[in-house]
Design an enzyme around this catalytic site. Structure first.
Site, short mmCIF file in Angstrom:
data_model
loop_
_atom_site.label_atom_id
_atom_site.label_comp_id
_atom_site.label_asym_id
_atom_site.label_seq_id
_atom_site.Cartn_x
_atom_site.Cartn_y
_atom_site.Cartn_z
N SER A 143 0.92 -3.03 8.11
CA SER A 143 -0.25 -2.28 8.32
C SER A 143 -1.06 -2.38 8.75
O SER A 143 -1.51 -3.72 9.91
CB SER A 143 -0.51 -3.13 6.95
OG SER A 143 -2.28 -2.33 6.30
N ASP A 156 9.24 -5.80 15.79
CA ASP A 156 9.31 -4.89 14.58
C ASP A 156 9.96 -5.44 13.36
O ASP A 156 10.81 -6.62 12.86
CB ASP A 156 10.58 -4.15 15.27
CG ASP A 156 11.25 -2.77 14.10
OD1 ASP A 156 11.02 -3.02 13.47
OD2 ASP A 156 11.56 -1.68 14.40
N GLN A 196 0.94 -1.76 -0.31
CA GLN A 196 0.24 0.45 -0.53
C GLN A 196 0.60 0.74 -0.23
O GLN A 196 0.40 2.24 0.15
CB GLN A 196 -1.38 -0.06 1.38
CG GLN A 196 -1.83 -1.20 1.69
CD GLN A 196 -2.31 -0.79 2.70
OE1 GLN A 196 -3.60 -1.07 3.39
NE2 GLN A 196 -1.46 -2.26 3.64
N HIS A 209 -1.37 1.31 -3.92
CA HIS A 209 -1.72 2.76 -4.63
C HIS A 209 -0.52 3.62 -4.87
O HIS A 209 -0.97 5.01 -5.24
CB HIS A 209 -1.63 3.31 -2.93
CG HIS A 209 -3.24 2.40 -1.90
ND1 HIS A 209 -2.89 2.32 -0.87
CD2 HIS A 209 -3.82 1.81 -2.18
CE1 HIS A 209 -4.09 1.87 0.17
NE2 HIS A 209 -4.42 1.73 -0.84
#
Ligand code: OAD
Length: 262
Positions: free
Chosen positions: A206, A248, A100, A133
């Site tokens: 996300s 992470d 994205q 995107h």
């Protein structure tokens, strides 16, 4: 443990893909959208819609330049998370990285992993990096459709050409998907078929709240894939997947790659 479960699933999969979001680029210094100090804390989401671009291109571009400065104003490069995914793709373990993000870092990592060699632009849904995107480093003319390197156009806009226009007279739009705008059809279709066909699918960094990307992991799960979510915070998908890791990306993805490739 469950990282080994994901590694084993990737090793043995015929088809494997991932979906990434802003969290994978956060360690590269690019802010995320949601959460404390996120982009949408400092900017009004409602000013960046396709409707606003159409009705007020001048105001849109003025705000967009500020948003771009806040997001991409610093120096940034791929981190260990991007690199691990690019290596897994190059080595044949991942069919594609769907993202994205519009920062271009997965493409940079893919180019670096192949020693400068890259595959074709991915606006047609081909290639190994699917930018759902779009790409904020490019602009596109809304009349003739020509795509151009963004930097010189952003400089013209910053110098007062608002909105910047193409030689054909058409208005340039950042080559990204705005709220209220369709995703590039070929790209989202390929991502959806990959999710359906995948034996293993990972959602990485996300919040999984923006559709249609947010549904890809669910789609994979309901087609029988082993699905993992790797994210610092909980997501609406967590309950529907096999493995959830709150870690992470720069820690967990290199370890995952090592497990897959060892
Ligand atoms: P968000 O900002 O919504 O979510 C980023 C997630 O990454 C958060 O849930 C964080 O907990 C997580 N995160 C941050 N740093 C991390 C790290 N180092 N390791 C692991 N996880 C970390 O970003 P997206 O889900 O990408 O849309 O947002 C989706 C879309 O909303 C964007 O593409 C953009 C935005 O509005 C458009 O512009 C159309």
């Amino acid at each position: 443990d469950d990282l080994e479960t994901l590694a084993e699933a990737i090793r043995t999969a015929d088809t494997a893909a991932v979906l990434t979001g802003a969290g994978i680029s956060a360690p590269s210094g690019i802010p995320t959208f949601r959460g404390d100090d996120g982009v949408w804390d400092h900017f009004d989401e409602g000013q960046f819609t396709y409707g606003r671009f159409r009705s007020d291109p001048e105001g849109f571009w003025a705000d967009r330049l500020e948003l771009q400065e806040a997001m991409f104003g610093g120096e940034y490069e791929p981190n260990a998370g991007h690199e691990a995914l690019a290596a897994l793709e190059r080595d044949g373990y991942l069919d594609a990285v769907c993202t994205q993000n519009t920062d271009g870092l997965h493409r940079d990592a893919a180019v670096a992993a192949r020693d400068g060699e890259t595959d074709a632009p991915n606006v047609d849904g081909e290639g190994s990096v699917l930018e759902l995107h779009g790409n904020a480093r490019r602009v596109r003319c809304t009349d003739c459709g020509r795509r151009r390197e963004g930097e010189p156009i952003f400089a013209r806009a910053a110098d007062g050409e608002l909105p910047p226009t193409c030689d054909c007279g058409g208005v340039y739009k950042p080559d990204v998907v705005l709220f209220g705008e369709q995703l590039p059809g070929a790209v989202i279709q390929r991502a959806q078929s990959l999710a359906r066909e995948s034996d293993v699918f990972l959602a990485i960094g996300s919040s999984l709240v923006v559709e249609p990307a947010a549904s890809l992991p669910r789609r994979a799960a309901s087609s029988g894939a082993t699905v993992g979510v790797i994210n610092l915070e909980s997501t609406p998908c967590d309950a529907a997947v096999d493995v959830v890791r709150r870690e992470d990306v720069t820690e967990v993805l290199p370890r995952l790659r090592e497990l897959v490739e060892s």
